[in-house]
Design a protein around this motif. Structure first.
Motif, PDB file in Angstrom:
ATOM      1  N   UNK A   1      19.695  87.431  29.984  1.00 15.00           N
ATOM      2  CA  UNK A   1      18.364  86.975  29.564  1.00 15.00           C
ATOM      3  C   UNK A   1      18.131  85.515  29.949  1.00 15.00           C
ATOM      4  N   UNK A   2      19.189  84.724  30.031  1.00 13.40           N
ATOM      5  CA  UNK A   2      19.063  83.327  30.440  1.00 13.40           C
ATOM      6  C   UNK A   2      18.788  83.177  31.934  1.00 13.40           C
ATOM      7  N   UNK A   3      18.881  84.247  32.686  1.00 16.96           N
ATOM      8  CA  UNK A   3      18.621  84.216  34.125  1.00 16.96           C
ATOM      9  C   UNK A   3      17.226  84.745  34.474  1.00 16.96           C
ATOM     10  N   UNK A   4      16.426  85.069  33.453  1.00 13.84           N
ATOM     11  CA  UNK A   4      15.096  85.637  33.697  1.00 13.84           C
ATOM     12  C   UNK A   4      14.041  84.612  33.280  1.00 13.84           C
ATOM     13  N   UNK A   5      13.401  83.936  34.270  1.00  9.55           N
ATOM     14  CA  UNK A   5      12.351  82.965  33.942  1.00  9.55           C
ATOM     15  C   UNK A   5      11.043  83.672  33.615  1.00  9.55           C
ATOM     16  N   UNK A   6      10.326  83.149  32.627  1.00 12.89           N
ATOM     17  CA  UNK A   6       9.031  83.701  32.220  1.00 12.89           C
ATOM     18  C   UNK A   6       8.000  82.585  32.356  1.00 12.89           C
ATOM     19  N   UNK A   7       6.943  82.835  33.121  1.00 11.65           N
ATOM     20  CA  UNK A   7       5.934  81.810  33.360  1.00 11.65           C
ATOM     21  C   UNK A   7       5.143  81.490  32.093  1.00 11.65           C
ATOM     22  N   UNK A   8       4.756  80.238  31.937  1.00 14.01           N
ATOM     23  CA  UNK A   8       3.950  79.861  30.770  1.00 14.01           C
ATOM     24  C   UNK A   8       2.504  80.323  30.931  1.00 14.01           C
ATOM     25  N   UNK A   9       1.826  80.496  29.816  1.00 13.50           N
ATOM     26  CA  UNK A   9       0.400  80.845  29.827  1.00 13.50           C
ATOM     27  C   UNK A   9      -0.357  79.795  30.646  1.00 13.50           C
ATOM     28  N   UNK A  10      -1.238  80.257  31.527  1.00 17.75           N
ATOM     29  CA  UNK A  10      -2.047  79.360  32.339  1.00 17.75           C
ATOM     30  C   UNK A  10      -1.426  78.991  33.668  1.00 17.75           C
ATOM     31  N   UNK A  11      -0.180  79.377  33.908  1.00 17.29           N
ATOM     32  CA  UNK A  11       0.467  79.062  35.187  1.00 17.29           C
ATOM     33  C   UNK A  11      -0.234  79.824  36.303  1.00 17.29           C
ATOM     34  N   UNK A  12      -0.475  79.141  37.416  1.00 17.40           N
ATOM     35  CA  UNK A  12      -1.091  79.780  38.572  1.00 17.40           C
ATOM     36  C   UNK A  12      -0.037  80.564  39.333  1.00 17.40           C
ATOM     37  N   UNK A  13      -0.344  81.832  39.639  1.00 15.82           N
ATOM     38  CA  UNK A  13       0.585  82.665  40.386  1.00 15.82           C
ATOM     39  C   UNK A  13       0.457  82.354  41.869  1.00 15.82           C
ATOM     40  N   UNK A  14       1.549  82.468  42.581  1.00 12.55           N
ATOM     41  CA  UNK A  14       1.532  82.224  44.016  1.00 12.55           C
ATOM     42  C   UNK A  14       0.985  83.450  44.737  1.00 12.55           C
ATOM     43  N   UNK A  15       0.088  83.216  45.668  1.00 15.18           N
ATOM     44  CA  UNK A  15      -0.523  84.313  46.412  1.00 15.18           C
ATOM     45  C   UNK A  15       0.553  85.095  47.158  1.00 15.18           C
ATOM     46  N   UNK A  16       0.474  86.414  47.067  1.00 16.34           N
ATOM     47  CA  UNK A  16       1.376  87.371  47.705  1.00 16.34           C
ATOM     48  C   UNK A  16       2.779  87.392  47.108  1.00 16.34           C
ATOM     49  N   UNK A  17       3.041  86.610  46.074  1.00 22.60           N
ATOM     50  CA  UNK A  17       4.336  86.685  45.394  1.00 22.60           C
ATOM     51  C   UNK A  17       4.324  87.915  44.482  1.00 22.60           C
ATOM     52  N   UNK A  18       5.493  88.460  44.222  1.00 18.08           N
ATOM     53  CA  UNK A  18       5.608  89.666  43.403  1.00 18.08           C
ATOM     54  C   UNK A  18       6.081  89.278  42.005  1.00 18.08           C
ATOM     55  N   UNK A  19       5.407  89.840  40.998  1.00 16.50           N
ATOM     56  CA  UNK A  19       5.696  89.553  39.597  1.00 16.50           C
ATOM     57  C   UNK A  19       5.825  90.861  38.826  1.00 16.50           C
ATOM     58  N   UNK A  20       6.490  90.788  37.684  1.00 15.33           N
ATOM     59  CA  UNK A  20       6.573  91.902  36.740  1.00 15.33           C
ATOM     60  C   UNK A  20       6.155  91.344  35.384  1.00 15.33           C
ATOM     61  N   UNK A  21       5.271  92.069  34.706  1.00 15.93           N
ATOM     62  CA  UNK A  21       4.855  91.675  33.363  1.00 15.93           C
ATOM     63  C   UNK A  21       5.719  92.433  32.361  1.00 15.93           C
ATOM     64  N   UNK A  22       6.589  91.722  31.665  1.00 16.02           N
ATOM     65  CA  UNK A  22       7.474  92.370  30.697  1.00 16.02           C
ATOM     66  C   UNK A  22       6.723  92.867  29.469  1.00 16.02           C
ATOM     67  N   UNK A  23       5.475  92.449  29.275  1.00 18.72           N
ATOM     68  CA  UNK A  23       4.657  92.956  28.174  1.00 18.72           C
ATOM     69  C   UNK A  23       4.068  94.324  28.517  1.00 18.72           C
ATOM     70  N   UNK A  24       4.036  94.669  29.787  1.00 19.53           N
ATOM     71  CA  UNK A  24       3.525  95.966  30.234  1.00 19.53           C
ATOM     72  C   UNK A  24       4.615  97.016  30.010  1.00 19.53           C
ATOM     73  N   UNK A  25       4.332  98.069  29.234  1.00 16.09           N
ATOM     74  CA  UNK A  25       5.361  99.078  28.951  1.00 16.09           C
ATOM     75  C   UNK A  25       5.952  99.723  30.207  1.00 16.09           C
ATOM     76  N   UNK A  26       5.152  99.821  31.268  1.00 11.24           N
ATOM     77  CA  UNK A  26       5.641 100.445  32.501  1.00 11.24           C
ATOM     78  C   UNK A  26       6.367  99.459  33.408  1.00 11.24           C
ATOM     79  N   UNK A  27       6.173  98.171  33.184  1.00 12.30           N
ATOM     80  CA  UNK A  27       6.839  97.096  33.936  1.00 12.30           C
ATOM     81  C   UNK A  27       6.802  97.322  35.441  1.00 12.30           C
ATOM     82  N   UNK A  28       5.613  97.619  35.926  1.00 13.82           N
ATOM     83  CA  UNK A  28       5.426  97.798  37.368  1.00 13.82           C
ATOM     84  C   UNK A  28       5.281  96.442  38.035  1.00 13.82           C
ATOM     85  N   UNK A  29       5.851  96.311  39.212  1.00 16.47           N
ATOM     86  CA  UNK A  29       5.710  95.081  39.994  1.00 16.47           C
ATOM     87  C   UNK A  29       4.309  95.047  40.598  1.00 16.47           C
TER      88      UNK A  29
END
Length: 121
Positions: free
Chosen positions: A68-96
């Motif tokens: 768990x210490x190796x998994x960074x979670x972005x803060x609210x309001x952080x701008x996502x990088x265009x074309x970068x891939x993310x996973x939302x851990x709040x999403x039950x399906x956790x799709x990229x």
């Protein structure tokens, strides 16, 4: 022979195109969505780790504390990088998903940049 490396000149998109008094009105989000340099990383103090978020430690019980210490979670309001891939851990399906330039981390999301996370997770 030593190669000369001169990085003192700003990238073209980083240069201000308008006079100071007009910049805020004509281009309020200068550099928004540009993938110059790194995005938020674990070195950024505003980035939390999954181990720091109680809700995630409950949801991800199959992970060890070290993992768990190796998994960074972005803060609210952080701008996502265009074309970068993310996973939302709040999403039950956790799709990229692949981010677009205007995307920001919204309240209630736990966005993890896959590029900053070990592949095995």
């Amino acid at each position: 022979m030593v190669a000369k490396n001169n990085h003192s000149e700003a990238a073209p998109q980083a240069k201000q195109k308008h006079a100071d008094e007009l910049q805020r009105d004509l281009n309020p989000n200068h550099m928004a969505g540009q993938n110059i340099g790194g995005g938020p990383s674990t070195l950024d103090p505003s980035v939390k780790l999954a181990s720091d978020i109680m809700e995630l430690t409950r949801q991800l019980q199959d992970f060890t504390s070290d993992e768990l210490r190796e998994i960074p979670v972005l803060p609210e309001g952080a701008r996502l990088l265009q074309d970068a891939v993310y996973v939302d851990l709040a999403d039950p399906e956790r799709r990229a998903f692949r981010a677009t330039a205007p995307m920001l981390a919204r309240p209630g999301q736990y966005l993890v940049p896959t590029s900053d996370t070990p592949h095995m997770y």
